[in-house]
Design a protein around this motif. Structure first.
Motif, short mmCIF file in Angstrom:
data_model
loop_
_atom_site.label_atom_id
_atom_site.label_comp_id
_atom_site.label_asym_id
_atom_site.label_seq_id
_atom_site.Cartn_x
_atom_site.Cartn_y
_atom_site.Cartn_z
N TYR A 1 0.38 -18.32 -0.89
CA TYR A 1 1.56 -17.73 -1.33
C TYR A 1 1.96 -16.50 -0.90
CZ TYR A 1 2.29 -22.95 -2.95
OH TYR A 1 2.05 -23.72 -3.37
N ILE A 2 0.96 -15.52 -1.80
CA ILE A 2 1.28 -14.64 -1.41
C ILE A 2 0.83 -14.01 0.21
CG2 ILE A 2 0.62 -12.31 -2.39
CD1 ILE A 2 0.25 -12.77 -5.08
N ARG A 3 -0.12 -14.45 0.80
CA ARG A 3 -0.33 -14.25 1.88
C ARG A 3 1.44 -14.29 2.74
NH1 ARG A 3 -1.43 -16.42 7.14
NH2 ARG A 3 -0.51 -18.49 5.98
N ARG A 4 2.43 -15.51 2.61
CA ARG A 4 3.66 -15.86 3.28
C ARG A 4 4.17 -15.13 3.62
NH1 ARG A 4 3.46 -21.90 1.35
NH2 ARG A 4 1.33 -23.01 2.36
N ASN A 5 4.32 -15.00 1.50
CA ASN A 5 5.58 -13.87 1.33
C ASN A 5 5.62 -12.45 2.48
OD1 ASN A 5 6.77 -15.82 -0.07
ND2 ASN A 5 6.20 -15.30 -1.55
N ALA A 6 4.51 -11.92 1.99
CA ALA A 6 3.55 -10.86 2.20
C ALA A 6 4.38 -10.45 3.83
CB ALA A 6 2.48 -10.09 2.15
N ASP B 1 1.05 -0.95 -0.30
CA ASP B 1 -0.02 0.05 -0.43
C ASP B 1 1.17 0.65 0.00
OD1 ASP B 1 -1.63 1.56 -0.45
OD2 ASP B 1 -2.78 1.58 2.22
N LEU B 2 0.64 2.41 -1.25
CA LEU B 2 2.16 2.97 -1.43
C LEU B 2 1.74 4.34 -0.70
CD1 LEU B 2 4.66 4.19 -3.13
CD2 LEU B 2 2.82 4.26 -4.81
N ASN B 3 0.01 3.61 -0.72
CA ASN B 3 -0.36 5.06 -0.11
C ASN B 3 0.10 5.50 1.78
OD1 ASN B 3 -1.58 6.23 -1.93
ND2 ASN B 3 -4.21 5.02 -0.48
N GLU B 4 0.24 4.12 2.69
CA GLU B 4 1.04 4.61 3.14
C GLU B 4 2.13 5.58 3.43
OE1 GLU B 4 1.72 0.84 5.86
OE2 GLU B 4 -0.34 0.07 4.68
N ALA B 5 3.23 5.64 2.48
CA ALA B 5 4.11 6.09 2.39
C ALA B 5 3.67 7.39 1.11
CB ALA B 5 5.04 5.69 0.82
N ILE B 6 2.92 7.96 1.13
CA ILE B 6 3.08 8.92 0.27
C ILE B 6 1.83 10.36 0.56
CG2 ILE B 6 3.56 8.30 -2.26
CD1 ILE B 6 0.45 8.68 -3.22
N GLY B 7 1.50 9.29 2.01
CA GLY B 7 0.91 10.33 2.24
C GLY B 7 0.89 11.08 3.31
N PRO B 8 1.71 10.79 4.09
CA PRO B 8 2.85 12.04 4.40
C PRO B 8 3.12 12.75 3.71
CG PRO B 8 3.27 10.15 5.62
CD PRO B 8 2.51 9.42 4.26
N LEU B 9 3.55 12.96 2.87
CA LEU B 9 4.46 13.86 2.12
C LEU B 9 3.64 15.05 1.23
CD1 LEU B 9 6.28 10.74 -1.01
CD2 LEU B 9 6.68 12.25 1.35
N ASN B 10 1.84 14.60 1.58
CA ASN B 10 1.37 16.12 1.28
C ASN B 10 1.07 16.07 0.14
OD1 ASN B 10 -1.14 18.07 2.32
ND2 ASN B 10 0.75 19.28 2.46
N GLY B 11 1.52 15.65 -0.97
CA GLY B 11 1.03 15.66 -2.20
C GLY B 11 2.05 15.60 -3.03
N GLN C 1 7.95 -1.76 4.19
CA GLN C 1 7.55 -2.33 5.57
C GLN C 1 5.92 -1.97 5.45
OE1 GLN C 1 8.43 -5.08 7.12
NE2 GLN C 1 9.78 -5.24 6.06
N VAL C 2 4.97 -2.21 4.89
CA VAL C 2 3.52 -2.28 4.88
C VAL C 2 2.37 -2.96 5.96
CG1 VAL C 2 3.59 -0.99 2.87
CG2 VAL C 2 3.50 -3.48 3.23
N ARG C 3 1.61 -1.78 6.49
CA ARG C 3 0.81 -2.69 6.71
C ARG C 3 -0.02 -3.75 6.29
NH1 ARG C 3 -5.05 -2.23 9.72
NH2 ARG C 3 -5.34 -0.32 8.70
N THR C 4 -0.62 -3.04 5.22
CA THR C 4 -1.71 -4.14 4.15
C THR C 4 -1.34 -3.43 2.80
OG1 THR C 4 -3.19 -2.07 4.88
CG2 THR C 4 -4.36 -3.00 3.34
N MET C 5 -1.24 -4.99 2.26
CA MET C 5 -1.43 -5.79 1.03
C MET C 5 -2.88 -5.31 -0.08
SD MET C 5 1.91 -6.35 0.20
CE MET C 5 3.47 -6.63 0.98
#
Length: 385
Positions: A337-342, A278-288, A306-310
């Motif tokens: 398989y993706i669950r385990r990797n995530a 979830d890229l939003n977790e990283a871009i949210g704080p950048l304010n655009g 390192q994210v909370r959400t996939m």
């Protein structure tokens, strides 16, 4: 009354475009669940020549001003590829769209929707389907349920007030898109685990990671499956090669090999599942803005997110296998398989699958089987012109 002097004008020139892009920052200033997009990305989305959508579409943007202050915006657009789709599949001849809708109040909303409709009518359209921003592959639908938590990457968020505005303008609901969330730290139910294990014993099945070194080839395989899998779906519009290349380039930084799986049956690719941190977790704080230091933070995050959400934005199984037991077996294997990797590689704890059409029985059944629950509902409306 002078204080309600409301003026709707087509966007023309750089200052208007900037005002169009900037408006949500003022409207959502107090909304903790709105995620500010990167302004450069929004500008690219809106600009013919930068966004390959305009290779087969045209648009007009409108601004609403009251006493000189920008109080709303909307786009009206027509996608030639959508016009060529069968009418019983949602799009079809005479169907235009509105989108990118923001309005300070109901008076503004009503005036903007009327301006979009007038433009579409002048272009010969007989029906409106919306809100869709700008393509069905981008942000379709109005968020009507799930305003209490932020959207994930490439999902929309809007004021809860918009539902009454759009319905008040004579629009009727035509389709719902749902997203599902689940706690991925939990094992799937025993039945699902058995289905996965039996698939692992089947010599005909191979689930593999994508190979980023062959990015274009892998993208072509996925697109081939997608066009086949989704071809009969409501709202489907074919994706052009230019759009695939453009989206591929944009997504490449958040494409990780162990989060995208291709399923092969007897050596032939028949299904895929694409997962994005979830890229939003990283871009949210950048304010655009990526400047002055945002891009450094973002690059550091992209190296090893390192994210909370996939989010699983896309999943597809070729039509000839759809509604077969094999289809759901392949889906469960890829998900597991993706669950385990995530969890192991990205520290993720939450998954979001979507969007899923409300009448897509196969996908809704898979979501239920892995014990996920609906967390957001987006509504698409229609109206005759």
């Amino acid at each position: 009354m002078a204080h309600t002097d409301l003026v709707i004008t087509p966007v023309s020139g750089k200052a208007d475009m900037k005002a169009f892009i900037d408006l949500p920052w003022r409207l959502y200033a107090k909304d903790p669940n709105w995620v500010p997009p990167l302004k450069a990305e929004v500008r690219e989305l809106l600009t013919p020549g930068k966004n390959p959508f305009f290779g087969h579409a045209r648009a007009q943007y409108f601004l609403a001003r009251r006493n000189g202050q920008v109080v709303g915006r909307v786009s009206a657009h027509i996608d030639e590829l959508a016009l060529g789709q069968p009418a019983d599949q949602g799009m079809g001849p005479g169907t235009g769209n509105f989108g990118l809708f923001e309005a300070e109040d109901a008076q503004v909303g009503e005036a903007l929707i009327a301006a979009a409709e007038q433009w579409l009518r002048a272009q010969g359209m007989t029906r409106v389907l919306g809100p869709i921003s700008l393509s069905i592959w981008e942000e379709p639908g109005l968020l009507i349920d799930g305003h209490d938590h932020p959207p994930t990457v490439m999902m929309g968020h809007n004021s809860p007030a918009y539902q009454a505005m759009i319905e008040g303008a004579g629009y009727a609901p035509v389709k719902q898109l749902k997203t599902y969330e689940l706690d991925i730290t939990q094992q799937f139910p025993p039945l699902i685990q058995r289905i996965v294990q039996s698939g692992e014993k089947n010599g005909r099945i191979r689930i593999r990671k994508v190979d980023k070194a062959k990015f274009d080839q892998e993208a072509a395989i996925i697109l081939g499956i997608l066009n086949d899998a989704w071809g009969q779906n409501w709202g489907f519009v074919p994706i052009t090669d230019a759009e695939v290349a453009h989206t591929g380039k944009k997504l490449k930084p958040i494409v990780f090999e162990d989060l995208i799986m291709i399923a092969e049956l007897d050596g032939e690719p028949v299904a895929f599942m694409m997962t994005l941190p979830d890229l939003n977790e990283a871009i949210g704080p950048l304010n655009g803005s990526l400047f002055p230091f945002g891009w450094i933070k973002l690059l550091r995050w992209l190296k090893k997110p390192q994210v909370r959400t996939m989010r699983v934005p896309l999943m597809g199984v070729v039509q000839r296998l759809q509604s077969s037991r094999m289809a759901s077996q392949l889906a469960f294997m890829m998900i597991e398989y993706i669950r385990r990797n995530a969890i192991a590689h990205y520290g993720a704890t939450r998954g979001e699958i979507g969007w899923v059409l409300d009448d897509n029985q196969g996908m809704n059944a898979i979501a239920d089987a892995i014990e996920s629950r609906v967390n957001k509902v987006y509504q698409i409306y229609e109206k005759s012109l």
